[in-house]
Every structure is written in structure tokens, then in C-alpha cells.
Motif scaffolding. Structure first.
Motif, PDB file in Angstrom:
ATOM      1  N   ASN A   1       2.129   9.150  16.205  1.00  0.00           N
ATOM      2  CA  ASN A   1       0.999   9.932  15.710  1.00  0.00           C
ATOM      3  C   ASN A   1       1.157  11.429  15.995  1.00  0.00           C
ATOM      4  O   ASN A   1       1.401  11.837  17.142  1.00  0.00           O
ATOM      5  CB  ASN A   1      -0.295   9.405  16.346  1.00  0.00           C
ATOM      6  CG  ASN A   1      -1.528  10.030  15.735  1.00  0.00           C
ATOM      7  OD1 ASN A   1      -1.558  10.331  14.547  1.00  0.00           O
ATOM      8  ND2 ASN A   1      -2.551  10.229  16.548  1.00  0.00           N
ATOM      9  N   LYS A   2       1.043  12.234  14.941  1.00  0.00           N
ATOM     10  CA  LYS A   2       1.061  13.700  15.029  1.00  0.00           C
ATOM     11  C   LYS A   2       2.346  14.265  15.593  1.00  0.00           C
ATOM     12  O   LYS A   2       2.368  15.384  16.102  1.00  0.00           O
ATOM     13  CB  LYS A   2      -0.134  14.189  15.860  1.00  0.00           C
ATOM     14  CG  LYS A   2      -1.497  13.830  15.280  1.00  0.00           C
ATOM     15  CD  LYS A   2      -2.616  14.366  16.134  1.00  0.00           C
ATOM     16  CE  LYS A   2      -3.975  13.980  15.540  1.00  0.00           C
ATOM     17  NZ  LYS A   2      -5.108  14.504  16.357  1.00  0.00           N
TER      18      LYS A   2
ATOM     19  N   GLU B   1       0.839  -1.198   0.000  1.00  0.00           N
ATOM     20  CA  GLU B   1       0.000   0.000   0.000  1.00  0.00           C
ATOM     21  C   GLU B   1       0.879   1.255   0.000  1.00  0.00           C
ATOM     22  O   GLU B   1       0.575   2.234  -0.697  1.00  0.00           O
ATOM     23  CB  GLU B   1      -0.917  -0.012   1.219  1.00  0.00           C
ATOM     24  CG  GLU B   1      -1.927   1.129   1.238  1.00  0.00           C
ATOM     25  CD  GLU B   1      -2.862   1.110   0.045  1.00  0.00           C
ATOM     26  OE1 GLU B   1      -3.250   2.215  -0.413  1.00  0.00           O
ATOM     27  OE2 GLU B   1      -3.198   0.014  -0.445  1.00  0.00           O
ATOM     28  N   MET B   2       1.966   1.226   0.748  1.00  0.00           N
ATOM     29  CA  MET B   2       2.898   2.350   0.733  1.00  0.00           C
ATOM     30  C   MET B   2       3.494   2.533  -0.660  1.00  0.00           C
ATOM     31  O   MET B   2       3.613   3.664  -1.161  1.00  0.00           O
ATOM     32  CB  MET B   2       4.013   2.119   1.757  1.00  0.00           C
ATOM     33  CG  MET B   2       5.018   3.262   1.820  1.00  0.00           C
ATOM     34  SD  MET B   2       6.368   2.978   3.012  1.00  0.00           S
ATOM     35  CE  MET B   2       7.342   1.783   2.080  1.00  0.00           C
ATOM     36  N   ASN B   3       3.869   1.437  -1.289  1.00  0.00           N
ATOM     37  CA  ASN B   3       4.449   1.519  -2.633  1.00  0.00           C
ATOM     38  C   ASN B   3       3.454   2.083  -3.642  1.00  0.00           C
ATOM     39  O   ASN B   3       3.831   2.878  -4.523  1.00  0.00           O
ATOM     40  CB  ASN B   3       4.919   0.126  -3.068  1.00  0.00           C
ATOM     41  CG  ASN B   3       5.591   0.148  -4.428  1.00  0.00           C
ATOM     42  OD1 ASN B   3       6.640   0.751  -4.603  1.00  0.00           O
ATOM     43  ND2 ASN B   3       4.980  -0.514  -5.401  1.00  0.00           N
TER      44      ASN B   3
ATOM     45  N   LEU C   1       4.216  10.789   5.543  1.00  0.00           N
ATOM     46  CA  LEU C   1       4.932  11.504   4.490  1.00  0.00           C
ATOM     47  C   LEU C   1       4.594  12.996   4.510  1.00  0.00           C
ATOM     48  O   LEU C   1       5.450  13.833   4.187  1.00  0.00           O
ATOM     49  CB  LEU C   1       4.609  10.898   3.126  1.00  0.00           C
ATOM     50  CG  LEU C   1       5.136   9.474   2.883  1.00  0.00           C
ATOM     51  CD1 LEU C   1       4.780   8.998   1.477  1.00  0.00           C
ATOM     52  CD2 LEU C   1       6.641   9.371   3.109  1.00  0.00           C
ATOM     53  N   MET C   2       3.377  13.319   4.892  1.00  0.00           N
ATOM     54  CA  MET C   2       3.002  14.723   5.009  1.00  0.00           C
ATOM     55  C   MET C   2       3.840  15.404   6.090  1.00  0.00           C
ATOM     56  O   MET C   2       4.274  16.558   5.936  1.00  0.00           O
ATOM     57  CB  MET C   2       1.507  14.848   5.325  1.00  0.00           C
ATOM     58  CG  MET C   2       1.007  16.290   5.416  1.00  0.00           C
ATOM     59  SD  MET C   2      -0.761  16.376   5.744  1.00  0.00           S
ATOM     60  CE  MET C   2      -0.815  15.694   7.413  1.00  0.00           C
TER      61      MET C   2
ATOM     62  N   GLN D   1       6.151   1.297  11.322  1.00  0.00           N
ATOM     63  CA  GLN D   1       5.436   0.249  10.617  1.00  0.00           C
ATOM     64  C   GLN D   1       4.745   0.811   9.357  1.00  0.00           C
ATOM     65  O   GLN D   1       4.412   2.003   9.307  1.00  0.00           O
ATOM     66  CB  GLN D   1       4.392  -0.384  11.534  1.00  0.00           C
ATOM     67  CG  GLN D   1       4.989  -1.117  12.720  1.00  0.00           C
ATOM     68  CD  GLN D   1       5.842  -2.310  12.315  1.00  0.00           C
ATOM     69  OE1 GLN D   1       5.391  -3.186  11.581  1.00  0.00           O
ATOM     70  NE2 GLN D   1       7.087  -2.344  12.782  1.00  0.00           N
ATOM     71  N   PRO D   2       4.530  -0.024   8.349  1.00  0.00           N
ATOM     72  CA  PRO D   2       3.911   0.452   7.108  1.00  0.00           C
ATOM     73  C   PRO D   2       2.412   0.692   7.260  1.00  0.00           C
ATOM     74  O   PRO D   2       1.579  -0.075   6.765  1.00  0.00           O
ATOM     75  CB  PRO D   2       4.216  -0.684   6.123  1.00  0.00           C
ATOM     76  CG  PRO D   2       4.310  -1.909   6.972  1.00  0.00           C
ATOM     77  CD  PRO D   2       4.921  -1.455   8.261  1.00  0.00           C
ATOM     78  N   GLU D   3       2.089   1.767   7.925  1.00  0.00           N
ATOM     79  CA  GLU D   3       0.689   2.141   8.141  1.00  0.00           C
ATOM     80  C   GLU D   3       0.611   3.666   8.249  1.00  0.00           C
ATOM     81  O   GLU D   3       1.593   4.328   8.600  1.00  0.00           O
ATOM     82  CB  GLU D   3       0.139   1.480   9.418  1.00  0.00           C
ATOM     83  CG  GLU D   3       0.970   1.778  10.655  1.00  0.00           C
ATOM     84  CD  GLU D   3       0.627   0.889  11.835  1.00  0.00           C
ATOM     85  OE1 GLU D   3      -0.003  -0.165  11.615  1.00  0.00           O
ATOM     86  OE2 GLU D   3       0.997   1.246  12.961  1.00  0.00           O
ATOM     87  N   ASP D   4      -0.553   4.223   7.921  1.00  0.00           N
ATOM     88  CA  ASP D   4      -0.746   5.681   7.951  1.00  0.00           C
ATOM     89  C   ASP D   4       0.335   6.414   7.149  1.00  0.00           C
ATOM     90  O   ASP D   4       0.822   7.481   7.548  1.00  0.00           O
ATOM     91  CB  ASP D   4      -0.756   6.203   9.391  1.00  0.00           C
ATOM     92  CG  ASP D   4      -1.838   5.554  10.241  1.00  0.00           C
ATOM     93  OD1 ASP D   4      -2.931   5.315   9.700  1.00  0.00           O
ATOM     94  OD2 ASP D   4      -1.576   5.283  11.428  1.00  0.00           O
TER      95      ASP D   4
END
Length: 261
Positions: free
Chosen positions: A251-252, A175-177, A224-225, A216-219
């Protein structure tokens, strides 16, 4: 009365047509049953190079047996397809014969989208998370994810990751890719992806010395933002090379460190 004659004529004509078609079908079957395979033609539906024509020919000879000289109606087309699709790099095989005595085989190879490379071994995955082995003489031009890959599979393994955690991790990286590939900016700027023990991802960006720990590969879009915010707002306020590691896994938060982590 004329209507009756017209309908009767139509019925006779339809019956004659059916008889003719049946005769033609029977003739074709007889002709095919008497034909033998005199040629094997192999084609590929893609430009990948995981398998070659010679590989298919040798595999057929060793697993199925010689096809040349065999009667066309005795060639087990479904068996040939199943046998070829059992190869890890073959996603689909279609086999059919033609009246000129040719056995046609069309191969669609499994297309990798990522390569995972550990210290001692690696594997490809397709867009669905299907794992298949690296090729000894061909390397697909796909992004590489290197390091402590948290998915353990034996040599030559093919299929989905054996455990749920491994499947979820691979799905997250895929999903990241997809997100990175859809963005001109990130596709151009993300230079390298490494994996730390435990599955955390560490990014290197083109033209920058910092390492970006995304966890981890999530959010991934949100992380990236925050990397983009660091580059646009935080980094310019400090001398070049001031920070060595930027952590966005929480997070944040954007945590900047002057020490290697």
C-alpha cells in the motif's frame, strides 16, 4: 329494445368467434400431431467455434436418439435443451418445431473473457467466473494469464472454482481485466500477465524491460496509478534499464530493485 338486440348480437358474435378459434386450435393440433420431423436446422447466436453443427448433430444422435421421422408432438424439446446445455461450452439452447416438419435448435455458446494457463493444463472463464475447459482445436482470442494459477480443477471441469479462495482470486483477476479493458492506455501497454506461486501477479509492459509486481488481484486502479507514476517520474531520472523490478504490491509504496526478484 334496440340496445338489447345490439348486445345480443355482440354476444352471439363473440361466442361464434370463440368456437371458431377453438376449432382452429384443435385443427392445428391435429395437423401437428400427424406431422413428422423431416429436417433438423441448427443455428448459432454467436461467432465462437467451441462447438460445430456436426458436434450438435452427433451429440443429439448419441444422447437423445434420431429426431428425423419422429412425430413433432412427441419430440421432447425441454429434454433436448437441458441435454445440450449440459455441455460446458453451451450456455443456452433453444429448441422448437415448425409445421413444415423442421426441428430448430439455436445455440448460444459460453463466451470466455480470460484464459488461465498453468504449466500442464488450463481453462477458460466467462465474465461471471464460470470455468470451462480449453478446446482441442479452437483457441479463443482472449487475454492469457500464465504461470502458477492458484486454482486447482480436474481435467474437463466446468462451474465455479471449488473453493472460496479460488473463486475470490478469479473474481479479482476478472475485475482487473475489466479495468484494463476499459482503459485505452493500459489495454495497449500491458503485454503479458504472469502468476507467481501464491497468486501474485507480475506484469510486462510494451517497450519496457522492467517487470511490475502488483501482488494479489486487488486495489488494481491504485497499483496501476503507481506504475504510471514510476514511468512518468522515477524512471526518467535513471539510465535506461537501471531497474529490473518495480514492486507496487504494498500500500502506497513503489519499491524499485536492480536485482531480479
Amino acid at each position: 329494445m334496440k340496445a338489447v338486440i345490439r348486445y345480443s348480437f355482440a354476444a352471439v358474435l363473440a361466442a361464434a368467434l370463440c368456437v371458431g378459434m377453438g376449432f382452429l386450435y384443435h385443427h392445428v393440433r391435429q395437423e401437428a400431431s400427424g406431422s413428422v420431423c423431416n429436417r433438423l436446422e441448427i443455428s448459432f447466436a454467436d461467432s465462437l467455434h467451441f462447438v460445430r453443427e456436426q458436434d450438435i448433430r452427433e451429440y443429439l444422435d448419441s444422447r437423445y436418439g434420431p429426431c428425423i421421422g419422429e412425430r413433432l408432438d412427441s419430440i421432447r424439446l425441454a429434454s433436448i435443451e437441458d441435454m445440450l446445455e449440459s455441455r460446458s461450452a453451451v450456455m443456452r439452447a433453444e429448441a422448437w418445431t415448425t409445421r413444415d416438419g423442421t426441428l430448430h435448435i439455436d445455440i448460444t455458446q459460453r463466451a470466455p473473457v480470460l484464459r488461465f494457463q498453468g504449466d500442464e493444463s488450463g481453462f477458460y472463464v466467462d465474465e461471471h467466473g464460470y470455468i470451462f475447459p480449453l478446446h482441442p482445436s479452437y483457441t479463443a482470442p482472449v487475454p492469457v494469464v500464465e504461470g502458477a494459477i492458484p486454482v486447482s480443477v480436474p481435467a474437463g471441469f466446468k462451474g465455479e472454482a471449488p473453493d472460496e479462495g479460488g473463486r475470490a482470486w478469479i473474481a479479482g483477476v476478472l475485475e482487473m481485466n475489466r479495468f484494463i479493458s476499459a482503459s485505452r492506455t493500459w489495454r495497449r501497454n500491458i503485454e503479458h500477465i504472469r502468476v507467481r506461486p501464491g497468486g501474485d501477479l507480475l506484469l510486462s509492459l510494451t517497450g519496457r524491460d522492467e517487470l511490475f509486481l502488483v501482488g494479489q488481484p486487488e486495489d488494481i486502479p491504485d497499483k496501476l496509478m503507481r506504475i504510471d507514476r514510476y514511468i512518468g517520474v522515477i524512471a526518467p531520472s535513471k539510465p535506461e534499464g537501471y531497474y529490473k523490478t518495480v514492486i507496487v504490491k504494498y500500500n502506497k509504496q513503489i519499491i524499485c530493485s536492480q536485482k531480479d526478484t
